[in-house]
Design an enzyme around this catalytic site. Sequence first.
Site, PDB file in Angstrom:
ATOM      1  N   ASP A   1       0.781  -1.232   0.000  1.00 60.20           N
ATOM      2  CA  ASP A   1       0.000   0.000   0.000  1.00 60.20           C
ATOM      3  C   ASP A   1       0.813   1.282   0.000  1.00 60.20           C
ATOM      4  O   ASP A   1       0.259   2.360   0.195  1.00 60.20           O
ATOM      5  CB  ASP A   1      -0.934   0.028   1.222  1.00 60.20           C
ATOM      6  CG  ASP A   1      -2.096  -0.935   1.066  1.00 60.20           C
ATOM      7  OD1 ASP A   1      -2.510  -1.175  -0.077  1.00 60.20           O
ATOM      8  OD2 ASP A   1      -2.569  -1.445   2.092  1.00 60.20           O
ATOM      9  N   CYS A   2       2.111   1.197  -0.176  1.00 58.30           N
ATOM     10  CA  CYS A   2       2.890   2.435  -0.172  1.00 58.30           C
ATOM     11  C   CYS A   2       4.146   2.240  -0.994  1.00 58.30           C
ATOM     12  O   CYS A   2       4.513   1.126  -1.372  1.00 58.30           O
ATOM     13  CB  CYS A   2       3.253   2.852   1.257  1.00 58.30           C
ATOM     14  SG  CYS A   2       4.368   1.692   2.079  1.00 58.30           S
TER      15      CYS A   2
ATOM     16  N   CYS B   1       6.637  -0.011   0.533  1.00 58.51           N
ATOM     17  CA  CYS B   1       6.270  -1.422   0.372  1.00 58.51           C
ATOM     18  C   CYS B   1       6.743  -1.943  -0.977  1.00 58.51           C
ATOM     19  O   CYS B   1       7.290  -3.047  -1.081  1.00 58.51           O
ATOM     20  CB  CYS B   1       4.756  -1.598   0.477  1.00 58.51           C
ATOM     21  SG  CYS B   1       4.055  -1.200   2.082  1.00 58.51           S
TER      22      CYS B   1
ATOM     23  N   CYS C   1      12.169   7.150  12.665  1.00 55.88           N
ATOM     24  CA  CYS C   1      11.528   6.304  11.648  1.00 55.88           C
ATOM     25  C   CYS C   1      11.392   7.086  10.345  1.00 55.88           C
ATOM     26  O   CYS C   1      10.844   8.195  10.333  1.00 55.88           O
ATOM     27  CB  CYS C   1      10.153   5.856  12.118  1.00 55.88           C
ATOM     28  SG  CYS C   1      10.197   4.489  13.292  1.00 55.88           S
TER      29      CYS C   1
ATOM     30  N   ASP D   1       5.937  21.835 -32.695  1.00 55.39           N
ATOM     31  CA  ASP D   1       5.801  21.565 -34.117  1.00 55.39           C
ATOM     32  C   ASP D   1       4.586  22.365 -34.600  1.00 55.39           C
ATOM     33  O   ASP D   1       3.730  22.745 -33.797  1.00 55.39           O
ATOM     34  CB  ASP D   1       5.590  20.066 -34.337  1.00 55.39           C
ATOM     35  CG  ASP D   1       5.312  19.736 -35.792  1.00 55.39           C
ATOM     36  OD1 ASP D   1       6.097  20.147 -36.650  1.00 55.39           O
ATOM     37  OD2 ASP D   1       4.278  19.091 -36.059  1.00 55.39           O
TER      38      ASP D   1
ATOM     39  N   THR E   1       2.379  21.730 -37.852  1.00 54.75           N
ATOM     40  CA  THR E   1       1.262  20.999 -38.441  1.00 54.75           C
ATOM     41  C   THR E   1       0.753  19.917 -37.497  1.00 54.75           C
ATOM     42  O   THR E   1       1.505  19.038 -37.071  1.00 54.75           O
ATOM     43  CB  THR E   1       1.678  20.365 -39.781  1.00 54.75           C
ATOM     44  OG1 THR E   1       2.152  21.392 -40.643  1.00 54.75           O
ATOM     45  CG2 THR E   1       0.499  19.667 -40.435  1.00 54.75           C
TER      46      THR E   1
ATOM     47  N   ASP F   1       3.341  15.767 -32.944  1.00 56.91           N
ATOM     48  CA  ASP F   1       2.362  14.690 -33.127  1.00 56.91           C
ATOM     49  C   ASP F   1       2.714  13.732 -34.241  1.00 56.91           C
ATOM     50  O   ASP F   1       2.051  12.710 -34.402  1.00 56.91           O
ATOM     51  CB  ASP F   1       0.977  15.285 -33.427  1.00 56.91           C
ATOM     52  CG  ASP F   1       0.852  15.737 -34.871  1.00 56.91           C
ATOM     53  OD1 ASP F   1       1.827  16.327 -35.388  1.00 56.91           O
ATOM     54  OD2 ASP F   1      -0.201  15.499 -35.477  1.00 56.91           O
TER      55      ASP F   1
ATOM     56  N   ASP G   1       6.730  10.532  13.734  1.00 54.04           N
ATOM     57  CA  ASP G   1       6.652   9.714  12.520  1.00 54.04           C
ATOM     58  C   ASP G   1       5.215   9.532  12.069  1.00 54.04           C
ATOM     59  O   ASP G   1       4.851   9.887  10.948  1.00 54.04           O
ATOM     60  CB  ASP G   1       7.288   8.346  12.747  1.00 54.04           C
ATOM     61  CG  ASP G   1       7.236   7.512  11.475  1.00 54.04           C
ATOM     62  OD1 ASP G   1       7.900   7.892  10.501  1.00 54.04           O
ATOM     63  OD2 ASP G   1       6.505   6.502  11.448  1.00 54.04           O
TER      64      ASP G   1
END
Length: 742
Positions: free
Chosen positions: A24-25, A28, A382, A426, A428, A622, A708
């Site tokens: 979850d982080c 992790c 921590c 660019d 065109t 593009d 922490d």
Amino acid sequence: MTSVTRPEAGVDPGALTYRVDGMDCASCVLKVERMVGALPGTAAVTASFTRQTLTLHLDERRTPRTLLETNLRALGYAPSLLSPAAQPATQPAQAGPDLTGHSRRRAPASLAWSRTTQGRLVITSGVLLAAAWLLGFAEPRFATAGYVAAALLGVWPLARKALASARLGDPFSINMLVSLAAIGAVAIGEAPEGAVVVFFFAVGELLEGVAAGRARAGIQALTALTPNTALLVGAAGLQEVPAAELQVGQTVQVNPGGRVPADGTIVSGTSSLDDSPVTGESVPVTKSPGDHVYAGSINASGVLRVQVNAAAADNTIARIIQLVEEAEGNKAPTARFIDRFSRSYTPGVVLVAALVALLPPLLGGAWHDWLYKGISLLLIGCPCALVLSVPASITSALSAGTRRGLLVKGGGALETIGRVRTVAFDKTGTLTAGQPQVTDIIGLNLPTQDVLRLAAAVETGSSHPLARAITARAAQAGLTLPHVMDAQAIPGRAVTATAEGRALSVASPRHAASLAPLSAALQARLTRLEEQGRTAVLLLDGAQPLGILALRDEPRADARSAIAELRALGVRTVMLTGDNARTGQAIARDLGLEVQADLLPGDKLRVIDGYKTQGGVAMVGDGINDAPALAHSDVGIAMGGGTDVALETADAALLHERVTGVADLVRLSRATMRNIRINLAFALGLKAIFLVTTLLGHTNLWMAVLADTGATALVTANALRLLRWAPHRSAPVPASPAPHPA
């Protein structure tokens, strides 16, 4: 154990993909990748925070799959192997290819926080803590036992994961610091504070998981946009089939109110389509035969028949999600620095805490007081909030940008966009709509109808916007084109072919002049056209001019506003074009930016090198000829309607076709970097404050853990603010009137 069945086409048969619950982080993800990457026989290890997946190559002769899964569980994660066999055949409506090509199941519904393992731990330890506090009013001895039980219950899963991390090569994990602090508190008779420490830490991890779910929800929601079924048009009429089984070339019907099941091209019908789920464009777009549609778009009114152009695994939504997931691995320089710093920082914290706890007592200080301060320093040191401060902001920003049609392929690109001093465009298809129209046809040694007929024949098969405009004008005139042979393109110069026994070419004036000098009268006619903002090309027979075709491509409606917004942000703007200088200057004057014209693809690279030395440059384009410049710039930005080559080469993409998206990318980048700086200030500031108060004896353990857990909560909440980020729109800048046609 579930076995892996034969993967679908295009999938690496040697890759394993796991869903890893509890990842979850960012720390992790880093922990999982380090552990798995250290195992013998593993390669190409990639963990995805967005999908909670782990993908790797595994030589099971060196590391059995069971050992890999056991190690993941020891770290506190729940791995489950994803494979086609995992999806029951009786549920075709739920099936669909995921981005690895495996059979995809809809993401399971998120559990309420109280039903998760972490949620139950918080509730149980909280109840014990409250019970111990209440018992303290009746019998202090029972209260002490309650505090010890609450502390040991809360620290047990942390200690188990800490020992597993140490066994797998990471002895200085965050879990180890908290475990040592809690156990130390109990050992010196401070069980109440030890119980509060682990309770607060558990709450912090729970909040982190909830925040992670919110951050990834915006991306995961894209997987639900494509309908499960489609109406396939066949010889026997309409047939409902799983959308995942649609094949390229098939035709589907989309009824009013329905979602488009696949990327494709409209073959019949006209309707307004809501593309906002894909591009972030809130205004419905009217589309008709020949127009492209996206999987997941909502058909507002008419009945459409759409020819499928891409399989489900390759549609626009799938590509967006894949690029966002790949972006996680492209860390921002700040994030890479924090990762390196944390590897030395955590062992340093342990060393300093040990010295504070042991040296003063050995020199005559009170053991209890200094052990208490040492334990407090473990908690203050921590690195959780510090490690989380950058990736939490980056993840939220990537999610917010993607939902608004701004796709950024990594934290590095996101960080760089806000620092560039020059944006090069660019012309065109980028600053202009990319749909030029033939405005003038002039015969020199040939009737005008023959000039158009032969030029269109030479341009047949070319995908260049000018070529499409010439062939479209010939089709409107009902001309029959001659057969051509040996057609080829000379990028930036000409298109050549043999027709009716002539070596014909449609060439730029500069290329034509390199073959043979142009007369003064012809040069004057070309100059007049170019000064009116037209692009002039010559039809040549060998080196002999046969005629002139002039075309004009109008600027996009928002191009002038986009340039003004970038100037307001302090960013220099310049147009790089292969057009002649007079045409380029006419367009640039209308839009209010600098111009460098007559550029071949190689010339653009040299120009970009020059801008790089002046503080960084972003290139916006593009087309295929833009791909080298996009790759060569500090940040390449592709327009959403561009070619696949440009989209794959670029660092970012505007999924809608608004030039103002470039200014939005700059704003998003700067908002993200401000957010990161605030996060780092929270994380380091709180630690500095509590470090001083602890050494002075003013901070107890449960307050120290706030250095922490409190910082983590502040950092997470601040990062989540980016999920609400929205582009700021300034007042539109009116365009200058177009030159009067000749």
